[in-house]
Design a protein around this motif. Structure first.
Motif, PDB file in Angstrom:
ATOM      1  N   ARG A 120      35.652  47.118  37.824  1.00 55.20           N
ATOM      2  CA  ARG A 120      34.873  47.108  36.320  1.00 55.20           C
ATOM      3  C   ARG A 120      35.675  46.362  35.678  1.00 55.20           C
ATOM      4  N   SER A 121      36.698  46.022  35.841  1.00 55.93           N
ATOM      5  CA  SER A 121      37.229  45.379  34.393  1.00 55.93           C
ATOM      6  C   SER A 121      37.453  44.233  34.605  1.00 55.93           C
ATOM      7  N   VAL A 122      36.790  43.956  33.556  1.00 56.14           N
ATOM      8  CA  VAL A 122      37.019  42.678  32.851  1.00 56.14           C
ATOM      9  C   VAL A 122      37.991  42.537  31.363  1.00 56.14           C
ATOM     10  N   ARG A 238      41.881  40.349  48.998  1.00 61.05           N
ATOM     11  CA  ARG A 238      40.856  40.154  47.163  1.00 61.05           C
ATOM     12  C   ARG A 238      39.734  40.353  46.960  1.00 61.05           C
ATOM     13  N   PHE A 239      40.091  41.468  46.078  1.00 57.87           N
ATOM     14  CA  PHE A 239      38.951  41.684  45.174  1.00 57.87           C
ATOM     15  C   PHE A 239      38.297  41.184  44.779  1.00 57.87           C
ATOM     16  N   TRP A 240      38.544  39.706  44.451  1.00 55.44           N
ATOM     17  CA  TRP A 240      37.593  39.161  43.688  1.00 55.44           C
ATOM     18  C   TRP A 240      37.761  38.013  44.454  1.00 55.44           C
ATOM     19  N   SER A 241      36.665  36.469  44.935  1.00 57.83           N
ATOM     20  CA  SER A 241      37.192  35.332  45.474  1.00 57.83           C
ATOM     21  C   SER A 241      36.198  34.688  45.103  1.00 57.83           C
ATOM     22  N   LEU A 242      36.783  33.430  44.494  1.00 58.89           N
ATOM     23  CA  LEU A 242      36.666  31.966  43.871  1.00 58.89           C
ATOM     24  C   LEU A 242      35.519  31.740  44.669  1.00 58.89           C
ATOM     25  N   SER A 243      36.732  31.191  45.399  1.00 55.55           N
ATOM     26  CA  SER A 243      35.710  30.292  47.130  1.00 55.55           C
ATOM     27  C   SER A 243      34.721  31.025  47.475  1.00 55.55           C
ATOM     28  N   ALA A 244      34.269  32.009  47.848  1.00 51.53           N
ATOM     29  CA  ALA A 244      33.278  33.413  48.068  1.00 51.53           C
ATOM     30  C   ALA A 244      31.662  32.998  47.508  1.00 51.53           C
ATOM     31  N   GLU A 266      25.133  33.369  24.953  1.00 55.49           N
ATOM     32  CA  GLU A 266      25.401  35.368  25.117  1.00 55.49           C
ATOM     33  C   GLU A 266      26.314  35.582  25.487  1.00 55.49           C
ATOM     34  N   LEU A 267      26.875  34.567  26.778  1.00 52.01           N
ATOM     35  CA  LEU A 267      28.162  35.331  27.478  1.00 52.01           C
ATOM     36  C   LEU A 267      29.310  34.697  26.905  1.00 52.01           C
ATOM     37  N   LEU A 268      29.189  33.625  26.364  1.00 44.85           N
ATOM     38  CA  LEU A 268      30.593  33.622  25.222  1.00 44.85           C
ATOM     39  C   LEU A 268      30.806  34.482  24.351  1.00 44.85           C
ATOM     40  N   ILE A 269      29.404  34.437  23.393  1.00 45.57           N
ATOM     41  CA  ILE A 269      29.686  35.166  22.444  1.00 45.57           C
ATOM     42  C   ILE A 269      30.082  37.312  22.525  1.00 45.57           C
ATOM     43  N   LYS A 270      29.985  37.367  23.733  1.00 46.24           N
ATOM     44  CA  LYS A 270      30.619  38.662  24.317  1.00 46.24           C
ATOM     45  C   LYS A 270      31.679  39.106  24.597  1.00 46.24           C
ATOM     46  N   SER A 271      31.895  37.386  25.194  1.00 48.66           N
ATOM     47  CA  SER A 271      33.565  37.317  25.451  1.00 48.66           C
ATOM     48  C   SER A 271      34.789  37.067  24.321  1.00 48.66           C
ATOM     49  N   VAL A 272      33.744  36.267  23.543  1.00 46.20           N
ATOM     50  CA  VAL A 272      34.591  35.733  21.603  1.00 46.20           C
ATOM     51  C   VAL A 272      34.993  37.419  20.744  1.00 46.20           C
ATOM     52  N   THR A 273      34.144  38.124  21.026  1.00 42.78           N
ATOM     53  CA  THR A 273      33.801  38.521  20.101  1.00 42.78           C
ATOM     54  C   THR A 273      34.849  40.340  21.003  1.00 42.78           C
ATOM     55  N   ARG A 274      34.618  40.394  22.636  1.00 46.51           N
ATOM     56  CA  ARG A 274      35.764  41.308  22.794  1.00 46.51           C
ATOM     57  C   ARG A 274      36.569  41.236  23.003  1.00 46.51           C
ATOM     58  N   GLN A 275      37.247  39.976  22.794  1.00 44.68           N
ATOM     59  CA  GLN A 275      38.593  39.114  22.952  1.00 44.68           C
ATOM     60  C   GLN A 275      39.344  39.260  21.597  1.00 44.68           C
ATOM     61  N   SER A 276      38.741  39.054  20.377  1.00 39.03           N
ATOM     62  CA  SER A 276      39.074  39.470  19.473  1.00 39.03           C
ATOM     63  C   SER A 276      39.523  40.548  18.624  1.00 39.03           C
ATOM     64  N   VAL A 277      39.298  41.807  20.034  1.00 41.88           N
ATOM     65  CA  VAL A 277      39.724  43.003  18.530  1.00 41.88           C
ATOM     66  C   VAL A 277      40.617  43.549  19.321  1.00 41.88           C
ATOM     67  N   LEU A 540      37.587  32.484  30.349  1.00 38.22           N
ATOM     68  CA  LEU A 540      37.953  32.987  31.509  1.00 38.22           C
ATOM     69  C   LEU A 540      37.206  34.638  31.660  1.00 38.22           C
ATOM     70  N   ASP A 541      36.666  35.022  30.788  1.00 38.81           N
ATOM     71  CA  ASP A 541      35.561  36.476  31.273  1.00 38.81           C
ATOM     72  C   ASP A 541      35.883  36.031  32.371  1.00 38.81           C
ATOM     73  N   TYR A 542      35.307  36.899  34.251  1.00 39.39           N
ATOM     74  CA  TYR A 542      35.464  36.378  34.747  1.00 39.39           C
ATOM     75  C   TYR A 542      33.305  36.640  35.048  1.00 39.39           C
ATOM     76  N   ARG A 543      33.073  36.786  33.773  1.00 39.05           N
ATOM     77  CA  ARG A 543      31.278  37.073  34.168  1.00 39.05           C
ATOM     78  C   ARG A 543      31.243  34.963  33.522  1.00 39.05           C
ATOM     79  N   VAL A 544      31.423  34.523  32.791  1.00 42.69           N
ATOM     80  CA  VAL A 544      31.144  33.505  32.647  1.00 42.69           C
ATOM     81  C   VAL A 544      31.877  31.827  33.458  1.00 42.69           C
ATOM     82  N   VAL A 545      32.874  32.769  34.528  1.00 42.40           N
ATOM     83  CA  VAL A 545      33.650  31.848  35.740  1.00 42.40           C
ATOM     84  C   VAL A 545      32.080  31.863  36.810  1.00 42.40           C
ATOM     85  N   GLU A 546      31.447  33.222  37.256  1.00 48.30           N
ATOM     86  CA  GLU A 546      30.609  32.953  37.596  1.00 48.30           C
ATOM     87  C   GLU A 546      29.217  32.515  37.322  1.00 48.30           C
TER      88      GLU A 546
END
Length: 672
Positions: A120-122, A238-244, A266-277, A540-546
């Motif tokens: 659940r964690s980002v 693994r709780f998250w697998s990039l290969s899979a 949309e994904l990058l705006i959300k990621s940058v905004t959250r990581q600017s907090v 590197l927000d995992y939603r951007v990666v996926e």
């Protein structure tokens, strides 16, 4: 950001030892310190804190959960921890002690268990968790490997820490240098996970949880690799697998490019905004390239306050990107700061590199990264970076070159390819650089000599990706043997073929699994933490990666270059004439400096007696390479720098603890 450490032993355990381990990481957490010991279990945790979210005492660690079952020592940031709090509060009333993400993740672990809480964690994190009820110790690391976590066995004790310097304080530490890991360092400039430079000590692979019971605290298995698997009293899952996810994405690729651009924004705006907090000042590294410009543009567009940007410059032609960063900063209207790096600056930093990087590390951009972090820390406590953009969206020249040429090269007879490659190598990178300066070609293609040598590797391998990839990573030819006791080049453990993925996408996936966490992210983490600066990577927000995994290569790489999709989005924020130019990278003029102001220092490192000490190297092979470099026929600086970095590290950290690298580890039986 923080530093964490822990030990599990049958010996008597003192608060003094845990305090010393934690305090060795004080640079990672200058604001607070804490220790916790379970005397009956023989387990202790230490913590050093850099206060970023909830800078009050309510965020003190190690932290005990509200029920008393769990104890946590944690390094990182969970950007969506307020969302997790809302989900937890919906389950019932919670009396929060503060608003730190540490308290949030502990409550999530109590509610859902460790794997589900991490899913659940980002964010970015490394942690140690003691379950008092089940008497188990768990270690976990974030999906992309942004935060480091070492663990292993010292004598008959188990220990873990953010950096190796804490493990070296464990009584009886005498772990030998691993010759296979050293070969990886010399060839690739870094030691890839799950290996470390020491035998019996490992890096936890990204996206994984290690869980162990008391039976595993005294020794490791003879078949233990550090990769996911089950061993006696110890598992890594693994709780998250990039290969899979890459395999799954290959059969579900995006089709509509316009929709893809909207989704990426949309994904990058959300990621940058959250990581600017943060509860402290935040800035951004800005090189003027696509990735950092994208982050700076989004931060500026969605910030209500002034945005500070930071860059670095060089006096040497072909290496200085600071004018481009200044142009982008002026267009965006950021509060821009610059530091220039000279050979004398490099000389001043070199004595500190072994201490800063702790494990020997030899990407020479480590020096400007440290100086840039030092500049930023004068004004901010947190800095955003563009790391990950190249690997996710096809930014490296090797992707474009392979995409253009692999089919054609595969049709050329091997003998002809070998002759073509040999000719390029014979010409030498220095001559190509000279020709570039003479013709002005270096203004269009920075560092042409280096690119020519990579082209030689591409030609030699033809269309065979498995043959090519190690050549692209290696600074030495496959036939060269600079490291003693290694009969053949050591293979990176995570470079296995991913099902259903094409060659170019496979190359990018390998970089995400190996080069990104163990070179790029390691470099930035150690450099920034050395000055108490927290860095964050919105790509590197995992939603951007996926999302990037589902983006076809045709949307990333076009005839005019890589990052097609990202560039289209960026052009809506910054005019393309400020951005479009060949990629220079974050390099320093190392080859020139080793022949000039750094020569005396390098000569001392390559002294035959010093190279022979410890039995790690084949001195004749290395000295021949050094003499060729000095002659100017070839630029071998990237091949020689790892050896100098190891020599410096060995002098400052091993001392009397060094032993024969063929020493056998302690062995227990493995589960079949």
């Amino acid at each position: 950001m923080c530093g964490i450490a822990g030990i599990w032993t049958k010996r008597g355990l003192s608060d003094r030892l845990i305090s010393r381990m934690a305090d060795s990481l004080a640079h990672r957490g200058p604001n607070d310190r804490g220790t916790w010991i379970d005397t009956d279990a023989g387990l202790g945790f230490g913590h050093r804190r850099l206060s970023v979210i909830d800078i009050s005492a309510a965020g003190h660690q190690p932290m005990i959960s509200s029920s008393g079952r769990y104890v946590l020592t944690y390094n990182g940031e969970i950007y969506n921890h307020l969302d997790i709090r809302c989900a937890l509060e919906a389950k019932g009333h919670i009396e929060w002690r503060g608003h730190s993400d540490t308290e949030t993740i502990l409550a999530a672990i109590e509610q859902w268990g460790l794997p589900a809480a991490l899913e659940r964690s980002v964010g970015m994190f490394a942690l140690g968790l003691w379950d008092r009820e089940n008497r188990t110790l768990s270690l976990a690391r974030d999906r992309m490997g942004e935060k480091p976590l070492y663990y292993g066995w010292v004598g008959r004790q188990f220990a873990f820490a953010s950096e190796l310097k804490a493990l070296r304080l464990v009584p009886g530490f005498n772990n030998a240098v691993d010759s296979g890991s050293l070969d990886c360092l010399v060839r690739s400039a870094y030691v890839p996970a799950p290996q470390s430079i020491y035998r019996g000590v490992f890096k936890l692979v990204p996206g994984a949880i290690l869980q162990m019971s008391a039976g595993a605290r005294e020794a490791t298995s003879s078949t233990f690799t550090g990769l996911p698997g089950q061993f006696e009293h110890l598992t890594i899952e693994r709780f998250w697998s990039l290969s899979a996810l890459a395999t799954e994405a290959a059969s579900n690729l995006l089709i509509d490019e316009e929709e893809a651009i909207r989704k990426l924004e949309e994904l990058l705006i959300k990621s940058v905004t959250r990581q600017s907090v943060a509860d402290v000042p935040v800035g951004t590294f800005l090189s003027g390239g696509y990735d950092s410009s994208m982050i700076a543009a989004l931060q500026k567009a969605h910030s209500t306050s002034s945005v500070k940007t930071f860059t670095i410059g060089f006096d040497e032609a072909g290496f200085d990107e600071s004018p481009y960063a200044q142009a982008v900063a002026s267009y965006l209207g950021t509060d821009h700061h610059e530091v220039r790096v000279s050979a004398s600056d490099t000389l001043a930093v070199i004595p500190r590199l072994a201490e800063i990087y702790d494990e020997p590390f030899a990407d020479s951009s480590q020096i400007p990264t440290f100086l840039l972090s030092k500049l930023a820390r004068e004004q901010v406590t947190v800095a955003l970076s563009g790391d990950g953009g190249d690997e996710l969206f096809g930014g490296y020249g090797r992707y474009l070159a392979f995409n253009r040429s692999h089919r054609a090269l595969a049709r050329i007879p091997p003998g002809v390819r070998k002759a073509m490659s040999g000719t390029l190598k014979l010409i030498g990178s220095d001559r190509v650089d000279w020709l570039g300066r003479l013709t002005g070609l270096d203004r269009r293609f920075p560092q042409p000599g280096h690119k020519a040598q990579k082209l030689a590797s591409l030609i030699e391998a033809g269309g065979n990706l498995e043959a090519l990839y190690p050549l692209l990573l290696s600074q030495w030819s496959q036939s060269a043997n600079p490291v003693a006791k290694v009969a053949f080049p050591f293979q990176h453990a995570q470079q296995e073929r991913i099902d259903g993925v094409g060659d170019v996408a496979q190359m990018m996936a390998w970089d995400l699994l190996d080069y990104l966490p163990d070179d790029i992210l390691c470099k930035v983490d150690r450099a920034s933490m050395a000055v108490g600066l927290e860095t964050r990577a919105p790509f590197l927000d995992y939603r951007v990666v996926e999302f990037a995994l589902r983006t076809p290569v045709s949307m990333k790489i076009r005839p005019d270059g890589g990052k097609h999709l990202l560039r289209r989005l960026l052009y809506s924020y910054v005019p393309r004439h400020l951005l479009d130019r060949p990629k220079a990278g974050f390099a320093i003029p190392l080859g020139q400096w080793l022949r000039g102001p750094l020569r005396d220092w390098a000569e001392a490192g390559f002294d035959s007696k010093r190279l022979a000490e410890g039995g790690h190297f084949n001195p004749a092979v290395i000295q021949a390479q050094w003499q060729t470099h000095l002659s100017g026929r070839r630029d071998y600086s990237t091949a020689l720098w790892p050896i100098l970095m190891f020599q410096s590290w060995r002098d400052s950290t091993l001392g009397k603890t060094e032993t024969d690298s063929d020493a056998s580890p302690l062995v227990i039986g493995a589960v079949a």
